[in-house]
Design a protein around this motif. Sequence first.
Motif, PDB file in Angstrom:
ATOM      1  N   ASP A   1     -47.154  60.871 -60.194  1.00 43.98           N
ATOM      2  CA  ASP A   1     -45.857  60.388 -60.653  1.00 43.98           C
ATOM      3  C   ASP A   1     -45.997  59.367 -61.776  1.00 43.98           C
ATOM      4  O   ASP A   1     -44.990  58.895 -62.318  1.00 43.98           O
ATOM      5  CB  ASP A   1     -45.079  59.757 -59.483  1.00 43.98           C
ATOM      6  CG  ASP A   1     -44.708  60.788 -58.424  1.00 43.98           C
ATOM      7  OD1 ASP A   1     -44.719  61.993 -58.754  1.00 43.98           O
ATOM      8  OD2 ASP A   1     -44.415  60.392 -57.281  1.00 43.98           O
ATOM      9  N   GLY A   2     -47.244  59.020 -62.126  1.00 46.79           N
ATOM     10  CA  GLY A   2     -47.477  58.051 -63.198  1.00 46.79           C
ATOM     11  C   GLY A   2     -47.623  56.646 -62.653  1.00 46.79           C
ATOM     12  O   GLY A   2     -47.272  56.349 -61.512  1.00 46.79           O
ATOM     13  N   GLY A   3     -48.154  55.777 -63.504  1.00 48.02           N
ATOM     14  CA  GLY A   3     -48.264  54.374 -63.125  1.00 48.02           C
ATOM     15  C   GLY A   3     -49.694  53.884 -63.042  1.00 48.02           C
ATOM     16  O   GLY A   3     -50.333  53.991 -62.002  1.00 48.02           O
ATOM     17  N   MET A   4     -50.215  53.393 -64.183  1.00 50.56           N
ATOM     18  CA  MET A   4     -51.532  52.778 -64.228  1.00 50.56           C
ATOM     19  C   MET A   4     -51.402  51.481 -65.016  1.00 50.56           C
ATOM     20  O   MET A   4     -50.717  51.433 -66.044  1.00 50.56           O
ATOM     21  CB  MET A   4     -52.552  53.705 -64.885  1.00 50.56           C
ATOM     22  CG  MET A   4     -52.794  55.006 -64.136  1.00 50.56           C
ATOM     23  SD  MET A   4     -53.771  54.781 -62.635  1.00 50.56           S
ATOM     24  CE  MET A   4     -55.411  54.631 -63.336  1.00 50.56           C
ATOM     25  N   SER A   5     -52.069  50.444 -64.557  1.00 49.92           N
ATOM     26  CA  SER A   5     -51.998  49.142 -65.205  1.00 49.92           C
ATOM     27  C   SER A   5     -53.322  48.815 -65.867  1.00 49.92           C
ATOM     28  O   SER A   5     -54.382  48.923 -65.232  1.00 49.92           O
ATOM     29  CB  SER A   5     -51.652  48.057 -64.177  1.00 49.92           C
ATOM     30  OG  SER A   5     -51.969  46.761 -64.656  1.00 49.92           O
ATOM     31  N   PHE A   6     -53.284  48.384 -67.136  1.00 44.99           N
ATOM     32  CA  PHE A   6     -54.525  47.990 -67.793  1.00 44.99           C
ATOM     33  C   PHE A   6     -55.153  46.799 -67.089  1.00 44.99           C
ATOM     34  O   PHE A   6     -56.362  46.766 -66.863  1.00 44.99           O
ATOM     35  CB  PHE A   6     -54.291  47.629 -69.264  1.00 44.99           C
ATOM     36  CG  PHE A   6     -55.463  46.888 -69.846  1.00 44.99           C
ATOM     37  CD1 PHE A   6     -56.599  47.570 -70.251  1.00 44.99           C
ATOM     38  CD2 PHE A   6     -55.461  45.497 -69.932  1.00 44.99           C
ATOM     39  CE1 PHE A   6     -57.699  46.885 -70.751  1.00 44.99           C
ATOM     40  CE2 PHE A   6     -56.552  44.809 -70.429  1.00 44.99           C
ATOM     41  CZ  PHE A   6     -57.679  45.508 -70.842  1.00 44.99           C
ATOM     42  N   HIS A   7     -54.336  45.793 -66.772  1.00 45.91           N
ATOM     43  CA  HIS A   7     -54.886  44.583 -66.169  1.00 45.91           C
ATOM     44  C   HIS A   7     -55.515  44.884 -64.809  1.00 45.91           C
ATOM     45  O   HIS A   7     -56.556  44.339 -64.464  1.00 45.91           O
ATOM     46  CB  HIS A   7     -53.792  43.516 -66.049  1.00 45.91           C
ATOM     47  CG  HIS A   7     -53.263  43.058 -67.373  1.00 45.91           C
ATOM     48  ND1 HIS A   7     -52.173  43.653 -67.962  1.00 45.91           N
ATOM     49  CD2 HIS A   7     -53.683  42.087 -68.219  1.00 45.91           C
ATOM     50  CE1 HIS A   7     -51.938  43.049 -69.125  1.00 45.91           C
ATOM     51  NE2 HIS A   7     -52.828  42.099 -69.301  1.00 45.91           N
ATOM     52  N   GLY A   8     -54.886  45.771 -64.042  1.00 47.03           N
ATOM     53  CA  GLY A   8     -55.488  46.187 -62.784  1.00 47.03           C
ATOM     54  C   GLY A   8     -56.764  46.970 -63.007  1.00 47.03           C
ATOM     55  O   GLY A   8     -57.758  46.785 -62.294  1.00 47.03           O
ATOM     56  N   GLY A   9     -56.744  47.847 -64.031  1.00 48.67           N
ATOM     57  CA  GLY A   9     -57.939  48.612 -64.358  1.00 48.67           C
ATOM     58  C   GLY A   9     -59.077  47.709 -64.785  1.00 48.67           C
ATOM     59  O   GLY A   9     -60.243  47.953 -64.444  1.00 48.67           O
ATOM     60  N   LEU A  10     -58.751  46.630 -65.522  1.00 48.51           N
ATOM     61  CA  LEU A  10     -59.780  45.684 -65.946  1.00 48.51           C
ATOM     62  C   LEU A  10     -60.436  45.015 -64.743  1.00 48.51           C
ATOM     63  O   LEU A  10     -61.668  44.899 -64.680  1.00 48.51           O
ATOM     64  CB  LEU A  10     -59.169  44.628 -66.863  1.00 48.51           C
ATOM     65  CG  LEU A  10     -60.111  43.503 -67.293  1.00 48.51           C
ATOM     66  CD1 LEU A  10     -61.288  44.050 -68.098  1.00 48.51           C
ATOM     67  CD2 LEU A  10     -59.351  42.441 -68.099  1.00 48.51           C
ATOM     68  N   ILE A  11     -59.621  44.591 -63.796  1.00 49.20           N
ATOM     69  CA  ILE A  11     -60.175  43.970 -62.589  1.00 49.20           C
ATOM     70  C   ILE A  11     -61.062  44.970 -61.850  1.00 49.20           C
ATOM     71  O   ILE A  11     -62.148  44.628 -61.374  1.00 49.20           O
ATOM     72  CB  ILE A  11     -59.040  43.468 -61.678  1.00 49.20           C
ATOM     73  CG1 ILE A  11     -58.270  42.334 -62.366  1.00 49.20           C
ATOM     74  CG2 ILE A  11     -59.591  42.996 -60.330  1.00 49.20           C
ATOM     75  CD1 ILE A  11     -57.033  41.888 -61.619  1.00 49.20           C
ATOM     76  N   GLY A  12     -60.600  46.216 -61.772  1.00 49.47           N
ATOM     77  CA  GLY A  12     -61.391  47.250 -61.113  1.00 49.47           C
ATOM     78  C   GLY A  12     -62.723  47.476 -61.804  1.00 49.47           C
ATOM     79  O   GLY A  12     -63.763  47.628 -61.149  1.00 49.47           O
ATOM     80  N   VAL A  13     -62.716  47.481 -63.143  1.00 45.53           N
ATOM     81  CA  VAL A  13     -63.954  47.674 -63.897  1.00 45.53           C
ATOM     82  C   VAL A  13     -64.898  46.495 -63.691  1.00 45.53           C
ATOM     83  O   VAL A  13     -66.116  46.676 -63.546  1.00 45.53           O
ATOM     84  CB  VAL A  13     -63.638  47.857 -65.395  1.00 45.53           C
ATOM     85  CG1 VAL A  13     -64.910  47.751 -66.226  1.00 45.53           C
ATOM     86  CG2 VAL A  13     -62.971  49.203 -65.625  1.00 45.53           C
ATOM     87  N   LEU A  14     -64.365  45.284 -63.668  1.00 46.77           N
ATOM     88  CA  LEU A  14     -65.211  44.109 -63.457  1.00 46.77           C
ATOM     89  C   LEU A  14     -65.886  44.157 -62.092  1.00 46.77           C
ATOM     90  O   LEU A  14     -67.070  43.816 -61.961  1.00 46.77           O
ATOM     91  CB  LEU A  14     -64.382  42.832 -63.597  1.00 46.77           C
ATOM     92  CG  LEU A  14     -63.862  42.526 -65.009  1.00 46.77           C
ATOM     93  CD1 LEU A  14     -63.013  41.271 -65.000  1.00 46.77           C
ATOM     94  CD2 LEU A  14     -65.013  42.378 -65.997  1.00 46.77           C
ATOM     95  N   VAL A  15     -65.148  44.581 -61.088  1.00 46.35           N
ATOM     96  CA  VAL A  15     -65.737  44.724 -59.751  1.00 46.35           C
ATOM     97  C   VAL A  15     -66.833  45.791 -59.779  1.00 46.35           C
ATOM     98  O   VAL A  15     -67.913  45.615 -59.191  1.00 46.35           O
ATOM     99  CB  VAL A  15     -64.659  45.079 -58.706  1.00 46.35           C
ATOM    100  CG1 VAL A  15     -65.294  45.423 -57.362  1.00 46.35           C
ATOM    101  CG2 VAL A  15     -63.678  43.918 -58.549  1.00 46.35           C
ATOM    102  N   ALA A  16     -66.557  46.902 -60.478  1.00 50.86           N
ATOM    103  CA  ALA A  16     -67.546  47.979 -60.582  1.00 50.86           C
ATOM    104  C   ALA A  16     -68.800  47.502 -61.318  1.00 50.86           C
ATOM    105  O   ALA A  16     -69.932  47.829 -60.919  1.00 50.86           O
ATOM    106  CB  ALA A  16     -66.933  49.182 -61.297  1.00 50.86           C
ATOM    107  N   LEU A  17     -68.613  46.719 -62.393  1.00 47.98           N
ATOM    108  CA  LEU A  17     -69.764  46.188 -63.130  1.00 47.98           C
ATOM    109  C   LEU A  17     -70.590  45.246 -62.263  1.00 47.98           C
ATOM    110  O   LEU A  17     -71.823  45.258 -62.310  1.00 47.98           O
ATOM    111  CB  LEU A  17     -69.290  45.465 -64.387  1.00 47.98           C
ATOM    112  CG  LEU A  17     -68.747  46.325 -65.529  1.00 47.98           C
ATOM    113  CD1 LEU A  17     -68.325  45.451 -66.697  1.00 47.98           C
ATOM    114  CD2 LEU A  17     -69.773  47.341 -65.974  1.00 47.98           C
TER     115      LEU A  17
END
Length: 284
Positions: free
Chosen positions: A97-113
Motif C-alpha cells: 500500500d506504500g509508505g517508506m520513510s528515509f529517516h527510518g531507513g537511515l536508522i535501519g541502515v545504521l543498525v545494519a552497519l
Amino acid sequence: MNQSDFYFHRIDPVAIDIGGFAIYWYSVMYLVAFGAFWLLGRIRAQREDTPLEPPQVGDLLFWGVIGVIVGGRLGYVLFYGFDQLMGDPLFLFRIRDGGMSFHGGLIGVLVALWAYGRHLGCGFLRLCDFGAPLVPLGLAAGRVGNFIGGELWGRKTDVPWAMIFPDSIPGGERTSEALYQQYLTGALDEFARHPSQFYQAALEGLALFIVLWLYSARPRPTGAVGGAFLVGYGLFRFIAEFFREPDAHLGFVALDWMTMGQILSLPMFIIGIVLMTWAYRSRT
C-alpha cells in the motif's frame, strides 16, 4: 478556452505487467539504487584506506538492504502513520500500500552497519564513512520513482515548470479522460504544483553525491565523511521541504510552518556537525 501552460502527469507507474503481476517503476528505482551502491562501492573499495575489499561490498549491500526495508517501513509507520497503526496493527505489514520513510531507513541502515561491523571486526564509523558517499545517487533514483508514481508532490505554484498531479486533485485519477479534457482547457491550472520530487533528487541526490565523493576523495578523520552526509542531507532536505506538500494527515507539525520532514532532519544536521567536530578534534 485556454490551453493549459502546465504539464499534466499521467505516467503509468507500472513498468512491466506480466499476466497480472505488476512491477512498479518505484521498485525498479530501488534496484537502480542498490546497483549504484554496489558499483560505486566496488570502485571505492579498491583504495588502500577503506575497511572493505571489493568482494565484501555485496555483503555490506545485503545488510544495508535489510536495514532499508525494515527501518524504512517501521519509520514510516511510527513517524507518519502511528494513529493508523493504533487502529489497525496489520497496517505495519501492508508494504504494497506504500509508505517508506528515509529517516527510518537511515536508522535501519545504521543498525545494519553496526551489526555487520561487529561480524566483520570493523569499526562502525569507518563503515559509515565508507558507505556515506555511495547512498545519494540511490536517493536520487528513489525520488525519480516518486515522480513517476505521481506521489509526494510539491506545494501549489504558478512557476513555468509547475505540474498538475491528478492524484492531488480531490476525486482525481490520472486515467480519467474527463479530468484530462479539463486540463486541456486550463481549468485545472489552479492545481499546478512544484515537481518537488526533482528538487529532492537534485539536492539530496546529485548535489550531495558530488559533495561527498569529492570530500572523501582523500583520507579524512574517522567519522568526518559520515558526519558530512548527515549535515548535507539534513540541510538539503530541510530546504526541499519548503516546496513539498506536507503529508495531508499531518500538515505542519510545529510553528505553523515546519513539516515532519524538517523536524526529523534537524537532529541529523546537528548530530552531523557534532560528529565532524569530534572527528577533527580527535585527529589532533
